[in-house]
Design a protein around this motif. Structure first.
Motif, PDB file in Angstrom:
ATOM      1  N   GLN A 608       0.826  -1.198   0.000  1.00 21.55           N
ATOM      2  CA  GLN A 608       0.000   0.000   0.000  1.00 21.55           C
ATOM      3  C   GLN A 608       0.861   1.249   0.000  1.00 21.55           C
ATOM      4  O   GLN A 608       1.835   1.349   0.741  1.00 21.55           O
ATOM      5  N   LYS A 609       0.502   2.218  -0.846  1.00 21.90           N
ATOM      6  CA  LYS A 609       1.143   3.535  -0.862  1.00 21.90           C
ATOM      7  C   LYS A 609       0.039   4.567  -0.967  1.00 21.90           C
ATOM      8  O   LYS A 609      -0.656   4.649  -1.993  1.00 21.90           O
ATOM      9  N   LYS A 610      -0.145   5.348   0.106  1.00 18.78           N
ATOM     10  CA  LYS A 610      -1.285   6.246   0.191  1.00 18.78           C
ATOM     11  C   LYS A 610      -2.554   5.435  -0.059  1.00 18.78           C
ATOM     12  O   LYS A 610      -2.736   4.400   0.556  1.00 18.78           O
ATOM     13  N   LYS A 611      -3.407   5.834  -1.021  1.00 21.17           N
ATOM     14  CA  LYS A 611      -4.601   5.023  -1.257  1.00 21.17           C
ATOM     15  C   LYS A 611      -4.446   4.090  -2.453  1.00 21.17           C
ATOM     16  O   LYS A 611      -5.400   3.495  -2.920  1.00 21.17           O
ATOM     17  N   ARG A 612      -3.210   3.960  -2.943  1.00 21.04           N
ATOM     18  CA  ARG A 612      -2.941   3.089  -4.085  1.00 21.04           C
ATOM     19  C   ARG A 612      -2.478   1.718  -3.614  1.00 21.04           C
ATOM     20  O   ARG A 612      -1.564   1.616  -2.788  1.00 21.04           O
ATOM     21  N   SER A 613      -3.093   0.671  -4.142  1.00 16.45           N
ATOM     22  CA  SER A 613      -2.621  -0.679  -3.874  1.00 16.45           C
ATOM     23  C   SER A 613      -1.421  -0.957  -4.763  1.00 16.45           C
ATOM     24  O   SER A 613      -1.467  -0.739  -5.976  1.00 16.45           O
ATOM     25  N   MET A 614      -0.334  -1.409  -4.162  1.00 15.75           N
ATOM     26  CA  MET A 614       0.886  -1.711  -4.906  1.00 15.75           C
ATOM     27  C   MET A 614       0.848  -3.183  -5.321  1.00 15.75           C
ATOM     28  O   MET A 614       0.684  -4.069  -4.480  1.00 15.75           O
ATOM     29  N   LEU A 615       1.001  -3.441  -6.624  1.00 19.72           N
ATOM     30  CA  LEU A 615       0.808  -4.799  -7.151  1.00 19.72           C
ATOM     31  C   LEU A 615       2.104  -5.603  -7.089  1.00 19.72           C
ATOM     32  O   LEU A 615       2.692  -5.975  -8.104  1.00 19.72           O
ATOM     33  N   ARG A 616       2.535  -5.864  -5.878  1.00 20.86           N
ATOM     34  CA  ARG A 616       3.682  -6.738  -5.678  1.00 20.86           C
ATOM     35  C   ARG A 616       3.306  -8.165  -6.049  1.00 20.86           C
ATOM     36  O   ARG A 616       2.148  -8.574  -5.921  1.00 20.86           O
ATOM     37  N   LYS A 617       4.277  -8.960  -6.532  1.00 23.34           N
ATOM     38  CA  LYS A 617       4.004 -10.363  -6.843  1.00 23.34           C
ATOM     39  C   LYS A 617       3.563 -11.069  -5.557  1.00 23.34           C
ATOM     40  O   LYS A 617       4.206 -10.968  -4.518  1.00 23.34           O
ATOM     41  N   LEU A 618       2.451 -11.774  -5.633  1.00 21.47           N
ATOM     42  CA  LEU A 618       1.902 -12.439  -4.465  1.00 21.47           C
ATOM     43  C   LEU A 618       2.158 -13.941  -4.526  1.00 21.47           C
ATOM     44  O   LEU A 618       1.883 -14.596  -5.543  1.00 21.47           O
TER      45      LEU A 618
END
Length: 637
Positions: A608-618
Motif C-alpha cells: 500500500q502507498k497512500k490510497k494506491r494498492s501496490m501490485l507486488r508479486k503475491l
C-alpha cells in the motif's frame, strides 16, 4: 449519461472533453484569484499550495458520472489524482483529443503544472523536513508519546529509539519544563549511543475542557473467598498483614493487605487467630497460615469489609477463650474515585472546583439529589446553549444540555450502558454543537512556547480552529526565534475539519507543516459513524497539499497498555501505512508496541502507498500455478 459499452462516438467524447476542459478552466481561475496570497506561502510549499488550489477546484464538482465514463474508456478515472491533479486531467485530455481526431492539440493549463513525479518528490521532501528522513527499511515514521516516567528512565527512551521511534512526542498538558528537558536530554544521549536521529514534537496543551476532581470514595478493603459455580467455598481469601510503619509489598496472589502496628504484629505466630467485626458488624476470623519476618499471611473463609481503625483481637495459639491482645487497622489507601451515571439521570456541571459528588438516592434507588462535578473552563457556561450535545471521556458518556446559567448547567445523560458509566476526574469534555470562540493560545501555551521554540523541532497545535490562530502561533514563534519550527495541526474538532483548507494554506507559511488526525476527539465530535469518511477526506486534502499526515489515537492501544493487541487494532495499525507517520500513545508495554508497529509498517508498505494498492508479486497467486493440476483434475474418489 454514463457510457454503457466500449463503443463511443465523437459526440460522447466531445462532451467528456468539454467537461474536463471546464474543470481545468476553474482550476486556473482559482489559482489566479489567489496570486497575492501565494506570495506569502513559504517557498518550499508554493508549488504544493497551487496543486492544492487545483484540487479544491476539482472537488467543488460532483464528477462521479465523468469518472464512470472515463473508466469505461479504460482511461484513468481521476481517483488517484490528488498529488498532481492538473497534470492528470491534462494527460487524459491529450488521449481524448487523439481518440477524437484532434491530433496535436494541447489543453489549456497553468504555467505552474505539478507533474506526477513532482507530487511524490514534494511530499517526501516535506515529510523529511518535518518528521525526519525515512529509515533504510521503512517509509512510514513512528511517533511515540512520552510517559511521565521517561523523564527519569533513560533505558525506556533508549529502548524506544532502538525499537523504531522516529519522533518523540511530549504533551505539554502533562509534567513540566524540568521533566521535558530530561526527556530530551535522554533522547540526545540515546541518539549518540545508537547513532540514530529522532525529531522532537511538543504539543501545546490548548483549551482542553476536562472534568474536575471527584470526591474520594470511602477507604474500604474488601475480600471474598474463592467459590465454585454453586457458591461453595473452594479456597480461603489470603490476607497480607504488614507493619503500618513501613508497609511491605504484598505477594501477587493475596486478596487484600492490612496495615497494623509492628509491635502487635511481631507477637503473632503461625496458627494464631485474629477476630474482628467488619463494617456490617459481622464477626470474622483470620487464621495465621504463614510468617515472613514481621509480615504475616492469614486466611479467611468469609467475605469481609474493613476500614481504618477496625479493632483486631489477637488470640495467642488460637485460644479464643483467652484474653485477646488488641490493635487497630492503620490508614488505608483511598479507593478509586468515580461517579456512576445512568441513562436518564441528570449531571450538574459547575464552575466550582470542589470535588464532585455522586447522586443521592432513596431506598428504591431513585435519584433524590443529582450528581455534580466541576469543569476546568467555567467560561463555557456563557457560551453553550440548551439542546447542545455534551460528550465525556472519549464518548463513553453522552448527554444533552437542558438548562444553563452563568455558573452551572444541567446535563441529561442520554448515552450510557444500562448498568451505568463511571465518571472520573480529569476526563475530556467535547461540545460538538457549541461555538466557544476561545483565544487560540492559552496563557500556559504562550509560556510553554519559550521552551518549545529552543528545544523542539515541531510544535503540535492543539484544538486549532482557524487560520488566524495559525497566524498567531507563527507570529509568537517568530518573536521567540522559533520560526524554523514545523507546525503540526491537530485536527480534533468539527470546526477544525470544516476549516481544513484554510488551515492547510495558513500552515504553508511555515517552512514545515503537517496534520495530525486526532481520531479520539474527532470521532466524538463528528460521530463514530462518520469518522471513516472524515478521515478519508483529511488524507485526500493533505496528499493534494503534499503535506505529511500523522495517524494518531488508540493505535495498538491494548497492546501498549495491556500487552495483548486485538485483531481490529492490528488491522487499524496496518492502514496507518497510508499516512507518513503513525503515533503510539503511552502504556506499560509501549516498547513492545513500537517494535510491533515497526514490523507491521514494513510488511504493509510493499502492498500500500497512500490510497494506491501496490501490485507486488503475491505468493498466493504464484502458488495457483503449482496447484493447477488439482483444479483441472479433481479427485474423483
Amino acid at each position: 449519461m454514463v457510457l454503457t459499452s466500449y463503443e463511443w462516438d465523437r459526440d460522447q467524447l466531445e462532451k467528456i472533453i468539454e467537461e474536463l476542459e471546464s474543470i481545468l478552466l476553474e482550476m486556473v481561475k482559482l489559482e489566479t484569484s489567489f496570486n497575492e496570497f501565494l506570495e506569502k506561502i513559504h517557498p518550499t510549499y508554493r508549488d504544493s499550495a497551487i496543486n492544492f488550489l487545483h484540487y479544491l477546484a476539482l472537488r467543488q464538482k460532483d464528477i462521479r458520472e465523468l469518472q464512470e465514463n472515463l473508466a469505461h474508456l479504460g482511461i484513468s478515472s481521476l481517483g488517484r489524482a490528488e498529488s498532481h491533479v492538473m497534470d492528470n486531467i491534462s494527460s487524459i485530455l491529450k488521449i481524448l483529443y487523439y481518440l477524437n481526431g484532434r491530433h496535436g492539440r494541447s489543453p489549456m493549463i497553468s504555467k505552474n503544472l505539478i507533474k506526477y513525479e513532482d507530487g511524490k518528490r514534494l511530499l517526501e521532501h516535506h515529510t523529511n523536513g518535518l518528521i525526519g528522513d525515512r529509515t533504510a527499511k521503512r517509509d512510514t515514521r513512528i511517533m511515540v508519546t512520552m510517559p511521565s516516567e521517561a523523564a527519569n528512565d533513560y533505558r525506556l527512551v533508549r529502548d524506544l529509539l532502538a525499537s523504531g521511534m522516529d519522533c518523540m512526542r511530549i504533551n505539554c498538558a502533562y509534567d513540566d519544563v524540568d521533566a521535558w528537558a530530561r526527556m530530551i536530554s535522554s533522547l540526545r544521549r540515546a541518539e549518540r549511543e545508537l547513532k540514530k536521529t529522532c525529531r522532537v514534537s511538543m504539543d501545546l496543551a490548548g483549551h482542553k475542557l476536562r472534568t474536575g476532581p471527584v470526591e474520594p470514595a470511602p477507604a474500604v478493603i474488601r475480600w471474598s473467598p474463592r467459590q465454585d459455580g454453586y457458591g461453595r467455598v473452594m479456597a480461603p481469601a489470603r490476607i497480607w498483614l504488614t507493619p503500618m510503619e513501613y508497609c511491605a509489598q504484598a505477594p501477587t496472589d493475596t486478596d487484600a493487605s492490612l496495615p497494623v502496628p509492628v509491635k502487635w504484629l511481631s507477637g503473632i505466630n503461625i496458627g494464631d487467630v485474629v477476630k474482628f467485626n467488619d463494617t456490617r458488624d459481622r464477626s470474622r476470623r483470620l487464621k495465621i497460615a504463614d510468617s515472613f519476618e514481621e509480615c504475616k499471611l492469614a486466611e479467611c473463609y468469609k467475605s469481609a469489609y474493613v476500614i481504618e481503625n477496625t479493632v483486631m483481637h489477637h488470640y495467642v495459639s488460637g485460644d479464643e477463650d483467652s484474653e485477646p491482645i488488641d490493635a487497630q487497622v492503620g490508614k488505608l489507601p483511598e479507593n478509586e474515585r468515580y461517579i456512576v451515571l445512568k441513562k436518564g439521570e441528570t449531571l450538574i456541571m459547575t464552575e466550582d472546583r470542589t470535588p464532585g459528588t455522586a447522586a443521592v438516592r432513596d431506598e428504591a434507588g431513585n435519584v433524590v439529589i443529582p450528581a455534580t462535578i466541576g469543569v476546568t473552563m467555567p467560561e463555557i457556561f456563557s457560551r453553550v446553549k440548551p439542546g447542545e450535545r455534551v460528550w465525556i471521556d472519549d464518548g463513553k458518556i453522552g448527554g444533552i444540555i437542558r438548562h444553563v446559567n452563568k455558573n452551572h448547567m444541567h446535563v441529561e445523560i442520554t448515552h450510557a450502558r444500562p448498568r451505568g458509566e463511571k465518571l472520573r476526574g480529569s476526563k475530556g469534555i467535547n461540545l460538538p454543537d457549541s461555538r466557544l470562540d476561545l483565544p487560540p493560545l492559552t496563557k500556559k501555551d504562550v509560556e510553554d512556547l519559550a521552551f518549545i521554540s529552543h528545544n523542539a523541532d515541531i510544535v503540535g497545535f492543539s484544538f486549532v480552529n482557524s487560520a488566524s490562530g495559525v497566524y498567531e502561533l507563527q507570529s509568537r514563534l517568530k518573536e521567540l526565534g522559533g520560526d524554523n519550527l514545523g507546525i503540526l495541526l491537530k485536527i480534533e474538532t468539527v470546526s477544525a475539519f470544516e476549516h481544513l483548507p484554510e488551515l492547510l494554506l495558513a500552515a504553508m507559511r511555515s517552512p514545515g507543516a503537517g496534520v495530525m488526525i486526532a481520531r479520539g476527539d474527532l470521532a466524538v465530535e463528528c460521530g463514530y459513524e462518520r469518522m471513516a469518511e472524515v478521515q478519508e477526506e483529511i488524507l485526500w486534502f493533505c496528499e493534494a497539499a503534499h503535506m505529511p499526515v500523522v495517524w494518531a489515537t488508540q493505535v495498538l492501544e491494548k497492546l501498549a497498555k495491556k500487552g495483548m493487541p486485538s485483531r481490529a487494532e492490528i488491522t487499524d495499525a496496518a492502514m496507518g501505512v497510508r499516512a507518513e507517520c503513525v503515533m503510539l500513545n503511552k502504556g506499560a508495554y509501549i516498547v513492545e508496541a513500537a517494535r510491533t508497529l515497526d514490523d507491521i509498517l514494513m510488511r504493509m508498505q510493499v502492498h500500500q502507498k497512500k490510497k494506491r494498492s501496490m501490485l507486488r508479486k503475491l505468493d498466493l497467486a504464484k502458488r495457483f500455478k503449482v496447484l493447477k493440476e488439482n483444479v483441472e483434475k479433481p479427485d474423483r474418489n
